[in-house]
Design a protein around this motif. Structure first.
Motif, PDB file in Angstrom:
ATOM      1  N   ARG A 164       2.595   8.388  -1.102  1.00 55.06           N
ATOM      2  CA  ARG A 164       3.946   7.830  -1.107  1.00 55.06           C
ATOM      3  C   ARG A 164       3.966   6.379  -0.617  1.00 55.06           C
ATOM      4  NH1 ARG A 164       5.952  10.664  -4.886  1.00 55.06           N
ATOM      5  NH2 ARG A 164       7.438  12.348  -4.370  1.00 55.06           N
ATOM      6  N   LEU A 165       3.186   6.075   0.409  1.00 58.06           N
ATOM      7  CA  LEU A 165       3.142   4.690   0.893  1.00 58.06           C
ATOM      8  C   LEU A 165       2.589   3.756  -0.166  1.00 58.06           C
ATOM      9  CD1 LEU A 165       1.928   5.200   4.590  1.00 58.06           C
ATOM     10  CD2 LEU A 165       4.237   4.646   3.798  1.00 58.06           C
ATOM     11  N   ARG A 166       1.603   4.212  -0.909  1.00 53.19           N
ATOM     12  CA  ARG A 166       1.055   3.380  -1.989  1.00 53.19           C
ATOM     13  C   ARG A 166       2.103   3.160  -3.079  1.00 53.19           C
ATOM     14  NH1 ARG A 166      -2.473   0.428  -2.474  1.00 53.19           N
ATOM     15  NH2 ARG A 166      -4.217   1.266  -3.676  1.00 53.19           N
ATOM     16  N   GLN A 167       2.899   4.195  -3.366  1.00 55.38           N
ATOM     17  CA  GLN A 167       3.985   4.042  -4.337  1.00 55.38           C
ATOM     18  C   GLN A 167       5.028   3.049  -3.851  1.00 55.38           C
ATOM     19  OE1 GLN A 167       4.365   8.620  -4.917  1.00 55.38           O
ATOM     20  NE2 GLN A 167       5.459   7.686  -6.627  1.00 55.38           N
ATOM     21  N   LEU A 168       5.176   2.945  -2.539  1.00 56.49           N
ATOM     22  CA  LEU A 168       6.145   2.010  -1.967  1.00 56.49           C
ATOM     23  C   LEU A 168       5.593   0.599  -1.848  1.00 56.49           C
ATOM     24  CD1 LEU A 168       7.675   4.319   0.786  1.00 56.49           C
ATOM     25  CD2 LEU A 168       8.905   3.332  -1.157  1.00 56.49           C
ATOM     26  N   GLY A 169       4.377   0.398  -2.336  1.00 53.53           N
ATOM     27  CA  GLY A 169       3.813  -0.940  -2.364  1.00 53.53           C
ATOM     28  C   GLY A 169       2.887  -1.280  -1.213  1.00 53.53           C
ATOM     29  N   TRP A 170       2.594  -0.311  -0.360  1.00 52.81           N
ATOM     30  CA  TRP A 170       1.667  -0.563   0.735  1.00 52.81           C
ATOM     31  C   TRP A 170       0.241  -0.700   0.195  1.00 52.81           C
ATOM     32  CZ3 TRP A 170       2.528   1.030   6.299  1.00 52.81           C
ATOM     33  CH2 TRP A 170       3.887   1.096   6.602  1.00 52.81           C
ATOM     34  N   GLY A 171      -0.541  -1.535   0.839  1.00 50.03           N
ATOM     35  CA  GLY A 171      -1.953  -1.627   0.517  1.00 50.03           C
ATOM     36  C   GLY A 171      -2.696  -0.416   1.051  1.00 50.03           C
ATOM     37  N   PRO A 172      -3.946  -0.208   0.603  1.00 45.18           N
ATOM     38  CA  PRO A 172      -4.688   0.995   1.038  1.00 45.18           C
ATOM     39  C   PRO A 172      -4.903   1.062   2.540  1.00 45.18           C
ATOM     40  CG  PRO A 172      -6.107  -0.525  -0.196  1.00 45.18           C
ATOM     41  CD  PRO A 172      -4.703  -0.992  -0.374  1.00 45.18           C
ATOM     42  N   TRP A 173      -5.312  -0.046   3.171  1.00 46.73           N
ATOM     43  CA  TRP A 173      -5.611   0.023   4.601  1.00 46.73           C
ATOM     44  C   TRP A 173      -4.359   0.113   5.477  1.00 46.73           C
ATOM     45  CZ3 TRP A 173      -9.462   1.926   6.938  1.00 46.73           C
ATOM     46  CH2 TRP A 173     -10.716   1.937   6.314  1.00 46.73           C
ATOM     47  N   PRO A 174      -3.270  -0.591   5.171  1.00 48.92           N
ATOM     48  CA  PRO A 174      -2.054  -0.339   5.946  1.00 48.92           C
ATOM     49  C   PRO A 174      -1.604   1.127   5.880  1.00 48.92           C
ATOM     50  CG  PRO A 174      -1.834  -2.399   4.796  1.00 48.92           C
ATOM     51  CD  PRO A 174      -3.105  -1.783   4.305  1.00 48.92           C
ATOM     52  N   ALA A 175      -1.718   1.745   4.692  1.00 51.38           N
ATOM     53  CA  ALA A 175      -1.344   3.161   4.557  1.00 51.38           C
ATOM     54  C   ALA A 175      -2.272   4.049   5.379  1.00 51.38           C
ATOM     55  CB  ALA A 175      -1.391   3.565   3.083  1.00 51.38           C
ATOM     56  N   ILE A 176      -3.563   3.759   5.339  1.00 47.48           N
ATOM     57  CA  ILE A 176      -4.537   4.546   6.102  1.00 47.48           C
ATOM     58  C   ILE A 176      -4.278   4.409   7.599  1.00 47.48           C
ATOM     59  CG2 ILE A 176      -6.985   4.720   6.740  1.00 47.48           C
ATOM     60  CD1 ILE A 176      -7.625   3.859   3.842  1.00 47.48           C
ATOM     61  N   VAL A 177      -4.029   3.187   8.054  1.00 46.26           N
ATOM     62  CA  VAL A 177      -3.827   2.932   9.483  1.00 46.26           C
ATOM     63  C   VAL A 177      -2.565   3.631   9.981  1.00 46.26           C
ATOM     64  CG1 VAL A 177      -3.289   1.161  11.188  1.00 46.26           C
ATOM     65  CG2 VAL A 177      -5.137   0.793   9.549  1.00 46.26           C
ATOM     66  N   LEU A 178      -1.468   3.544   9.231  1.00 47.92           N
ATOM     67  CA  LEU A 178      -0.237   4.207   9.668  1.00 47.92           C
ATOM     68  C   LEU A 178      -0.442   5.716   9.750  1.00 47.92           C
ATOM     69  CD1 LEU A 178       2.734   4.161  10.442  1.00 47.92           C
ATOM     70  CD2 LEU A 178       3.301   4.329   8.004  1.00 47.92           C
ATOM     71  N   SER A 179      -1.053   6.296   8.716  1.00 51.44           N
ATOM     72  CA  SER A 179      -1.329   7.733   8.726  1.00 51.44           C
ATOM     73  C   SER A 179      -2.182   8.112   9.929  1.00 51.44           C
ATOM     74  CB  SER A 179      -2.037   8.122   7.425  1.00 51.44           C
ATOM     75  OG  SER A 179      -2.491   9.456   7.475  1.00 51.44           O
ATOM     76  N   SER A 180      -3.179   7.302  10.237  1.00 52.34           N
ATOM     77  CA  SER A 180      -4.088   7.593  11.353  1.00 52.34           C
ATOM     78  C   SER A 180      -3.373   7.487  12.696  1.00 52.34           C
ATOM     79  CB  SER A 180      -5.281   6.633  11.321  1.00 52.34           C
ATOM     80  OG  SER A 180      -5.967   6.731  10.092  1.00 52.34           O
ATOM     81  N   LEU A 181      -2.497   6.494  12.835  1.00 45.68           N
ATOM     82  CA  LEU A 181      -1.769   6.327  14.089  1.00 45.68           C
ATOM     83  C   LEU A 181      -0.808   7.492  14.332  1.00 45.68           C
ATOM     84  CD1 LEU A 181      -1.015   2.491  14.045  1.00 45.68           C
ATOM     85  CD2 LEU A 181      -2.658   3.717  15.487  1.00 45.68           C
ATOM     86  N   ILE A 182      -0.163   7.973  13.265  1.00 42.37           N
ATOM     87  CA  ILE A 182       0.702   9.137  13.423  1.00 42.37           C
ATOM     88  C   ILE A 182      -0.131  10.349  13.809  1.00 42.37           C
ATOM     89  CG2 ILE A 182       2.308  10.703  12.270  1.00 42.37           C
ATOM     90  CD1 ILE A 182       3.135   8.358  10.477  1.00 42.37           C
ATOM     91  N   ARG A 183      -1.300  10.492  13.193  1.00 46.11           N
ATOM     92  CA  ARG A 183      -2.199  11.601  13.528  1.00 46.11           C
ATOM     93  C   ARG A 183      -2.572  11.549  15.009  1.00 46.11           C
ATOM     94  NH1 ARG A 183      -6.402  14.609  10.448  1.00 46.11           N
ATOM     95  NH2 ARG A 183      -5.907  13.297   8.639  1.00 46.11           N
ATOM     96  N   GLY A 184      -2.895  10.378  15.488  1.00 46.95           N
ATOM     97  CA  GLY A 184      -3.222  10.244  16.896  1.00 46.95           C
ATOM     98  C   GLY A 184      -2.043  10.557  17.795  1.00 46.95           C
ATOM     99  N   THR A 185      -0.844  10.150  17.371  1.00 45.29           N
ATOM    100  CA  THR A 185       0.348  10.355  18.188  1.00 45.29           C
ATOM    101  C   THR A 185       0.649  11.829  18.385  1.00 45.29           C
ATOM    102  OG1 THR A 185       1.278   8.249  17.417  1.00 45.29           O
ATOM    103  CG2 THR A 185       2.800   9.821  18.417  1.00 45.29           C
TER     104      THR A 185
END
Length: 243
Positions: A164-185
């Motif tokens: 979904r983030l990629r569909q919203l125009g996010w680049g691959p690494w910003p999407a990966i980093v956000l997903s990872s930070l939520i996972r950590g949280t």
């Protein structure tokens, strides 16, 4: 199938996260605050698969209900992604099993060292992966709980969210980093060490998904990691004095 508007996609992401792991992240932060203000992480405990009732039949019922309802956000995410493959299928079982096992080893061995280091430094709570009361069906429930975790975290947090983030125009690494930070949280209730370890896990898993487009090996890896942790603790806790 037409792509929803960016506004609808953003609303959808917030709803899916609010019903699943985003909600868990909020509670994990509050749990961390409680632990830090009530003796600190060194003296705290995080129980992952606690007994839910004194009566055996009721405990089993509640455990099964918890696992069943825990899978519903996975079904919702897959429904919303209909027509957008994320590699959640049985077309490459041998490949997925081999890759998943390799990823589990890559993450699990350093992760165990990180846990003990975190305990020594006082930044990780004592993790109790199995219940005190053991029944004939406890191992089966622990395996199902591990599978539920693998499905929920990898399908929703990686397959769904990054798509979904990629569909919203996010680049691959910003999407990966956000997903990872939520996972950590949403692992903060276990302490800072485990949260950091899960961020690293998210980066590796997110990169793998972006590279291959397959989430199934990640489900396999996560499930194996949790099965080893849950059932291994149950088998070894008494022998090595963990309980």
């Amino acid at each position: 199938m037409s792509t929803p508007s960016p506004t609808r996609l953003r609303a959808e992401v917030w709803i899916v996260l609010g019903l699943s792991l985003g909600q868990s992240a909020v509670y994990a932060v509050l749990s961390l605050v409680i632990k830090l203000t009530d003796g600190g992480l060194r003296e705290s405990t995080a129980t992952l698969n606690a007994t839910r009732a004194d009566r055996q039949w009721l405990d089993l019922t509640l455990q099964l209900l918890s696992i069943g309802f825990g899978v519903l956000p996975v079904l919702l995410a897959l429904y919303l992604l209909a027509g957008r493959p994320i590699g959640f299928d049985r077309t490459r079982p041998r490949h997925d099993l081999l890759v998943g096992t390799g990823l589990a080893a890559v993450i699990g061995i350093p992760g165990l060292g990180l846990y003990f280091a975190g305990r020594a430094l006082g930044v990780t709570a004592e993790i109790v992966p199995a219940p005190d009361t053991v029944y004939l069906w406890t191992v089966g429930i622990l395996v199902l709980a591990a599978l539920q975790n693998g499905l929920l975290e990898e399908v929703v947090m990686v397959g769904y969210l990054q798509t979904r983030l990629r569909q919203l125009g996010w680049g691959p690494w910003p999407a990966i980093v956000l997903s990872s930070l939520i996972r950590g949280t949403y692992h903060l209730y276990q302490g800072f060490g485990q949260a950091l370890g899960n961020v690293v896990m998210g980066l590796v898993f997110g990169w793998w998904f972006e590279r291959t487009g397959r989430v199934m090996p990640l489900v396999v890896a996560h499930t194996l990691l949790d099965v080893v942790a849950f059932v291994g603790y149950l088998a070894l806790a008494d022998q090595i004095g963990l309980r």
